[in-house]
Design a protein around this motif. Sequence first.
Motif, PDB file in Angstrom:
ATOM      1  N   ALA A   1     -18.853   6.692   3.308  1.00  0.00           N
ATOM      2  CA  ALA A   1     -18.046   6.877   2.095  1.00  0.00           C
ATOM      3  C   ALA A   1     -16.594   7.146   2.481  1.00  0.00           C
ATOM      4  CB  ALA A   1     -18.601   8.030   1.264  1.00  0.00           C
ATOM      5  N   VAL A   2     -16.402   7.869   3.578  1.00  0.00           N
ATOM      6  CA  VAL A   2     -15.027   8.129   4.042  1.00  0.00           C
ATOM      7  C   VAL A   2     -14.378   6.821   4.458  1.00  0.00           C
ATOM      8  CG1 VAL A   2     -13.659   9.274   5.835  1.00  0.00           C
ATOM      9  CG2 VAL A   2     -15.558  10.497   4.747  1.00  0.00           C
ATOM     10  N   GLU A   3     -15.135   5.999   5.208  1.00  0.00           N
ATOM     11  CA  GLU A   3     -14.576   4.720   5.660  1.00  0.00           C
ATOM     12  C   GLU A   3     -14.226   3.837   4.463  1.00  0.00           C
ATOM     13  OE1 GLU A   3     -13.604   3.970   8.698  1.00  0.00           O
ATOM     14  OE2 GLU A   3     -14.163   6.059   8.989  1.00  0.00           O
ATOM     15  N   ARG A   4     -15.120   3.811   3.497  1.00  0.00           N
ATOM     16  CA  ARG A   4     -14.880   2.940   2.352  1.00  0.00           C
ATOM     17  C   ARG A   4     -13.753   3.486   1.476  1.00  0.00           C
ATOM     18  NH1 ARG A   4     -21.165   1.148   1.350  1.00  0.00           N
ATOM     19  NH2 ARG A   4     -21.240  -0.125   3.233  1.00  0.00           N
ATOM     20  N   ALA A   5     -13.640   4.791   1.423  1.00  0.00           N
ATOM     21  CA  ALA A   5     -12.514   5.382   0.678  1.00  0.00           C
ATOM     22  C   ALA A   5     -11.198   4.987   1.351  1.00  0.00           C
ATOM     23  CB  ALA A   5     -12.651   6.897   0.620  1.00  0.00           C
ATOM     24  N   LYS A   6     -11.187   5.046   2.681  1.00  0.00           N
ATOM     25  CA  LYS A   6      -9.955   4.659   3.399  1.00  0.00           C
ATOM     26  C   LYS A   6      -9.571   3.221   3.052  1.00  0.00           C
ATOM     27  CE  LYS A   6      -9.963   5.438   7.914  1.00  0.00           C
ATOM     28  NZ  LYS A   6     -10.650   5.642   9.215  1.00  0.00           N
ATOM     29  N   ALA A   7     -10.567   2.336   3.055  1.00  0.00           N
ATOM     30  CA  ALA A   7     -10.274   0.915   2.767  1.00  0.00           C
ATOM     31  C   ALA A   7      -9.796   0.749   1.324  1.00  0.00           C
ATOM     32  CB  ALA A   7     -11.524   0.063   3.001  1.00  0.00           C
ATOM     33  N   LEU A   8     -10.444   1.455   0.430  1.00  0.00           N
ATOM     34  CA  LEU A   8     -10.083   1.290  -0.988  1.00  0.00           C
ATOM     35  C   LEU A   8      -8.666   1.784  -1.269  1.00  0.00           C
ATOM     36  CD1 LEU A   8     -12.262   1.923  -4.063  1.00  0.00           C
ATOM     37  CD2 LEU A   8     -10.008   2.933  -3.965  1.00  0.00           C
ATOM     38  N   TYR A   9      -8.357   2.983  -0.797  1.00  0.00           N
ATOM     39  CA  TYR A   9      -7.025   3.529  -1.106  1.00  0.00           C
ATOM     40  C   TYR A   9      -5.930   2.748  -0.357  1.00  0.00           C
ATOM     41  CZ  TYR A   9      -9.457   7.290  -3.508  1.00  0.00           C
ATOM     42  OH  TYR A   9     -10.250   7.999  -4.379  1.00  0.00           O
ATOM     43  N   ALA A  10      -6.258   2.273   0.833  1.00  0.00           N
ATOM     44  CA  ALA A  10      -5.269   1.453   1.557  1.00  0.00           C
ATOM     45  C   ALA A  10      -5.002   0.159   0.794  1.00  0.00           C
ATOM     46  CB  ALA A  10      -5.755   1.154   2.968  1.00  0.00           C
ATOM     47  N   ALA A  11      -6.058  -0.415   0.210  1.00  0.00           N
ATOM     48  CA  ALA A  11      -5.872  -1.657  -0.549  1.00  0.00           C
ATOM     49  C   ALA A  11      -5.033  -1.412  -1.805  1.00  0.00           C
ATOM     50  CB  ALA A  11      -7.223  -2.254  -0.923  1.00  0.00           C
ATOM     51  N   LEU A  12      -4.962  -0.163  -2.233  1.00  0.00           N
ATOM     52  CA  LEU A  12      -4.100   0.180  -3.373  1.00  0.00           C
ATOM     53  C   LEU A  12      -2.668   0.459  -2.908  1.00  0.00           C
ATOM     54  CD1 LEU A  12      -6.452   2.630  -5.352  1.00  0.00           C
ATOM     55  CD2 LEU A  12      -5.891   0.262  -5.952  1.00  0.00           C
ATOM     56  N   GLY A  13      -2.386   0.163  -1.653  1.00  0.00           N
ATOM     57  CA  GLY A  13      -1.025   0.358  -1.114  1.00  0.00           C
ATOM     58  C   GLY A  13      -0.782   1.784  -0.673  1.00  0.00           C
ATOM     59  N   MET A  14      -1.862   2.562  -0.470  1.00  0.00           N
ATOM     60  CA  MET A  14      -1.666   3.979  -0.139  1.00  0.00           C
ATOM     61  C   MET A  14      -1.833   4.228   1.363  1.00  0.00           C
ATOM     62  SD  MET A  14      -3.488   5.753  -3.424  1.00  0.00           S
ATOM     63  CE  MET A  14      -2.492   7.237  -3.481  1.00  0.00           C
ATOM     64  N   LYS A  15      -1.487   5.430   1.764  1.00  0.00           N
ATOM     65  CA  LYS A  15      -1.625   5.847   3.152  1.00  0.00           C
ATOM     66  C   LYS A  15      -2.710   6.921   3.168  1.00  0.00           C
ATOM     67  CE  LYS A  15      -0.179   7.059   7.417  1.00  0.00           C
ATOM     68  NZ  LYS A  15      -0.309   6.162   8.557  1.00  0.00           N
ATOM     69  N   PRO A  16      -3.972   6.527   3.438  1.00  0.00           N
ATOM     70  CA  PRO A  16      -5.017   7.549   3.472  1.00  0.00           C
ATOM     71  C   PRO A  16      -4.961   8.319   4.793  1.00  0.00           C
ATOM     72  CG  PRO A  16      -5.961   5.314   3.601  1.00  0.00           C
ATOM     73  CD  PRO A  16      -4.469   5.183   3.703  1.00  0.00           C
TER      74      PRO A  16
END
Length: 617
Positions: free
Chosen positions: A286-301
């Motif tokens: 879930a942490v890995e997928r959260a990183k991918a999701l927020y990064a795809a939103l242009g964020m810096k996780p």
Amino acid sequence: MAEGAGRDRRSGDGAALHGHSLGRAGRHRHPEGDRGPDAGGLDLFRLLDRPQPAPLRRARGARRRQHPRRARGQHLARHGRARDQRRAGGTRGLDRDRDGLPPARTGRGPRKAPAGAPVVSARVETGGIGKAACVGGGVIGAGWVARLLLSGWDVAVYDPGPEAERVVGEVLANAERAHAALFDAPLPPKGRLTFAASLEAAVAGADFIQESVPERIDLKRRVLQAIDAAAPAEALIGSSTSGLLPSDLQEGMTRPGRLVVAHPFNPVYLLPLVEIVAGKATAPEAVERAKALYAALGMKPVVIRREIEAFVGDRLLEALWREALWLVNDDVASVGEIDDIIRYSFGLRWAQMGLFQTYRIAGGEAGMRHFLAQFGPALKWPWTHLTDVPDLDEALVEKIGRQSDAQTGDLTLRELERIRDDNLVATIRALAARRGGAGWGAGALLRDQEERLRSAARGANEPAEPPRMLDGTVPPEWIDYNGHMTEHRYLQVFGDTTDALLAKIGAGPDYVATGHSYYTVESHIMHLGEMKRGERFHSTTRILASDEKRIRLFHRLHRADGALVATAEQMLLHVDAKAGRACPASDGIRAALDALARAHAGLPWPAEAGRFVGERR
Ligand SMILES: NC(=O)C1=CN([C@@H]2O[C@H](COP(=O)(O)OP(=O)(O)OC[C@H]3O[C@@H](n4cnc5c(N)ncnc54)[C@H](O)[C@@H]3O)[C@@H](O)[C@H]2O)C=CC1
Ligand SMILES: C[N+](C)(C)CC(=O)CC(=O)[O-]
């Protein structure tokens, strides 16, 4: 880049462009950023490798066609642009019952997800676009709604507050304004916004849910349990909490493995940082997928290594805030004076280098160790002992409130937000222009996001049109005393368009680092219309002709309404930068160039190509 290689394109320093001399022909950023190679000593005649080579091969199949002269500012057929296909806003139907949630589950301790069940959906894992639900649509929830919608996600909002729809609408309007000014890349089609009548309706079918309800553990637990019960089993859940432990939030959830804290910073639609914090029951995937999701939103996780209250960002901010409250309480400084002390000094530093790197520099040539030796003892001196907090009694709250009102004057909240957003956009864009345009910190992140947006949009280019290269907005500093975009900015946009084309054929910064590059040796710009402050534009390009050393390009600059405002024809020469001589491009570059030239060959020959200055047609 047409001149002054490596010069910051947004620095406003365009003087050299007017002072163009043959001896300074040069393009391209130096791989080391602002220290561009000094092209001043290059001899253009050597570059041109005289005697002149045979006439350029015109892109195969291209015929010069007769075109009626286009009237100044005449509109072109519009691109089938993604942003134009925006869908309208959503449905209404708020459940006004804030407490219409199932009671909190009692029993402590996380429960395990059924064995074998995916923790979060594959769509989330790949960073793809899907459906999101935002539970809570206040300051932070509305910011999430905006970031998600403007990234193309469909968003269902559940917020029983009577003002929620208005607040979300106003924040979204500000966010759209800010994004239009921030990005020099085509934005994806905006997602569809709906307001759901119940939490269950909002989260139904969602790939991802962001919870942003008020900071009360009992309320958060009840809301998270309701989300957990109603959302698809594999949906990822992020909580915006700014201090509560994820392990505490997971209590009573059936599938706690999919919950992470995803703590943003206000305004969520502009500030990229999101702190990802796992609880005891959070699944590593879930942490890995959260990183991918927020990064795809242009964020810096940034994943926080272990859970502590308030995580990292707010730990730091709380320390500063505590001191600031004491200073106001003790009449040492007013609210406005403290803000001045921050924004005229270390506030400026922090946006670009943070704390430790800044202090390393402050240690002088001996660096961080010297800094610690010199200033470390001060940590034990009395002024840093104030770790208790002042009582926020009525008198102190009133004092801070009065001073804050005086500081703000007549500005409304939304006006203040727009000032803040404009400043943030300007800061991020300035950071994006650093290191020869590769960007620094939040600016480098913006550049990455723009590249993703561009390649997504390029895939959608219609083959019958010249490919769209750059998208942008005319910033205030590009406007001249005539109230429209000043002339050297046209060359800047066309130079950037050339750079985008070069990157596409593999002659980008990595190629330049090998000692080879393309230099612009000739440009002809035609001004056909006007661009005003804040107007969106895009550029297209096509290869008119090419050979082993040269590329002849034709660019167009369009306003958002499709009007053609300028064209540029440029001749580029492939060079061995070290030897300062023209030389054939590599086989790889030429193969990519030929493939593109073939694709452009069927396009109509531009009426403005090949003209002399002042020539009448
Ligand atoms: N305001 C800030 O600067 C930041 C806040 N946060 C966190 O974000 C969360 C939300 O804070 P804000 O947006 O500032 O608060 P807010 O008060 O502006 O918004 C909270 C919203 O939740 C709604 N709400 C109340 N009960 C609800 C329920 N049962 N279901 C759905 N919606 C409900 C309210 O109507 C309100 O619109 C908090 O956890 C906070 O710690 C995180 C970062 C920064
Ligand atoms: C005040 N706050 C603790 C809610 C602030 C944050 O969480 C982050 C921010 O935006 O400063």
